[in-house]
Design an enzyme around this catalytic site. Structure first.
Site, PDB file in Angstrom:
ATOM      1  CG  ASN A  48      24.288  43.250  25.912  1.00 56.86           C
ATOM      2  OD1 ASN A  48      23.670  43.089  26.951  1.00 56.86           O
ATOM      3  ND2 ASN A  48      23.837  42.801  24.741  1.00 56.86           N
ATOM      4  CG  HIS A  82      30.412  40.873  18.289  1.00 55.03           C
ATOM      5  ND1 HIS A  82      29.526  41.638  17.549  1.00 55.03           N
ATOM      6  CD2 HIS A  82      29.694  40.331  19.293  1.00 55.03           C
ATOM      7  CE1 HIS A  82      28.330  41.566  18.112  1.00 55.03           C
ATOM      8  NE2 HIS A  82      28.403  40.776  19.172  1.00 55.03           N
ATOM      9  CD  GLU A 130      28.552  46.771  17.322  1.00 55.80           C
ATOM     10  OE1 GLU A 130      28.087  46.136  18.279  1.00 55.80           O
ATOM     11  OE2 GLU A 130      28.948  47.946  17.419  1.00 55.80           O
ATOM     12  CB  SER A 143      24.571  38.243  24.450  1.00 56.92           C
ATOM     13  OG  SER A 143      24.430  39.556  24.927  1.00 56.92           O
TER      14      SER A 143
HETATM   15 FE1  F3S Z   1      21.482  48.879  20.057  1.00 53.10          FE
HETATM   16 FE2  F3S Z   1      22.855  49.233  22.229  1.00 53.10          FE
HETATM   17 FE3  F3S Z   1      20.847  47.564  22.205  1.00 53.10          FE
HETATM   18  S1  F3S Z   1      23.660  49.121  20.174  1.00 53.10           S
HETATM   19  S2  F3S Z   1      20.860  46.766  20.136  1.00 53.10           S
HETATM   20  S3  F3S Z   1      20.706  49.785  21.935  1.00 53.10           S
HETATM   21  S4  F3S Z   1      22.750  47.249  23.277  1.00 53.10           S
END
Ligand code: F3S
Length: 281
Positions: free
Chosen positions: A221, A120, A122, A219
């Site tokens: 999440n 990923h 990130e 994605s």
């Molecule tokens: Fe930031 Fe968490 Fe959304 S890291 S982009 S608030 S899922």
């Protein structure tokens, strides 16, 4: 068939902020983004229509203005673009916090373990912020091997990881390695928006016959939400990117279907899925 929405679902603060930053920038002319600003096809297409083209890599950039994605970049990438192009930084503040934690741990002499998916972007960025002395994995055995023979180990998580899985990972690592360590420092960098959506999805999965998770397949999440619903409660779970993917056969004979969505899924896509589900009743 009743359609029950999760208590919290869809756009998070960081995604909204990133999209608004890019939209604002497009008002004064076209720009490029380094990869997708957020991992959602509909959002990326909508931004492209407004003049924000997603470039696949640094080599593809044509110069001019560049927006960094919500999931952040490594410091080497930042160094290569700063001064060359005008940078619009759409990095989520929670990702920035994780990056700073990685940098602080590395500067303090800790070997850094990132609980995350090594593929990923990130996580790639977090490894960069930790310098060379870091490893990224979801497997506690691999982390334990990495920690062997080291005195100080710091652990952080990709912001969108499953908080329960992170807890389990830490517990196994403590059991396996604490004896040989002088210091084990854990910084919980899973963001609040992720934890809230995961908790709400879990509550939802416990009271419906099936769950539909709406969001991009890339994605992180969104995928975690689907894993939590299917893995923790065993309820039939379907991840769809749009209403067109729904199949009425999935819900035959069911009375209640749950609906949740990843943090990068636009409201209108969720609403369209909800409308189609209700039509299937
Ligand atoms: Fe930031 Fe968490 Fe959304 S890291 S982009 S608030 S899922």
């Amino acid at each position: 068939m009743e359609v029950v929405r999760a208590r919290v679902l869809g756009f998070c603060f960081g995604v909204r902020r990133a999209i608004e930053a890019v939209e604002r920038a497009t008002r004064s002319g076209p720009l490029e983004t380094l990869g997708p600003v957020v991992h959602n096809r509909q959002v990326v297409d909508a931004l492209a229509a407004k003049g924000a083209r997603a470039a696949a890599s640094l080599q593809e950039l044509s110069g001019g203005r560049l927006a960094l994605p919500s999931h952040g970049v490594a410091p080497e990438t930042l160094a290569r673009v700063q001064g060359q192009v005008e940078v619009i930084d759409a990095t989520c503040p929670f990702v920035r916090r994780a990056q700073q934690a990685a940098r602080r741990l590395a500067a303090g002499g800790f070997a850094v373990v990132v609980f995350g998916d090594v593929a990923h972007p990130e996580v790639h960025g977090l490894l960069g912020w930790a310098g060379g002395n870091a490893c990224a994995t979801l497997d506690w055995c691999e982390a334990a091997r990495y920690a062997e023979g080291r005195r100080r180990v710091g652990v952080i998580a990709q912001t969108t990881q499953n908080i329960g899985a992170f807890r389990g990972f830490i517990q196994r690592l403590v059991d396996a390695r604490l004896d040989g360590l002088l210091e084990l420092r854990v910084i919980n960098t899973v963001c609040d928006a992720t934890s809230e959506r995961q908790q709400a999805a879990l509550e939802l999965a416990g009271k419906v016959d099936a769950v539909v998770v709406v969001g991009g397949r890339h994605s992180s999440n969104t995928r975690r939400l689907a894993e939590i619903c299917a893995g923790t409660t065993g309820v039939p779970t379907h991840l769809v990117e749009s209403a067109q993917e729904l199949d009425a056969g999935w819900f035959a004979g069911m009375r209640r279907v749950g609906l949740t969505a990843g943090a990068s899924t636009p409201d209108e896509v969720i609403a369209e899925v909800e409308r189609r589900l209700k039509e299937m009743s």
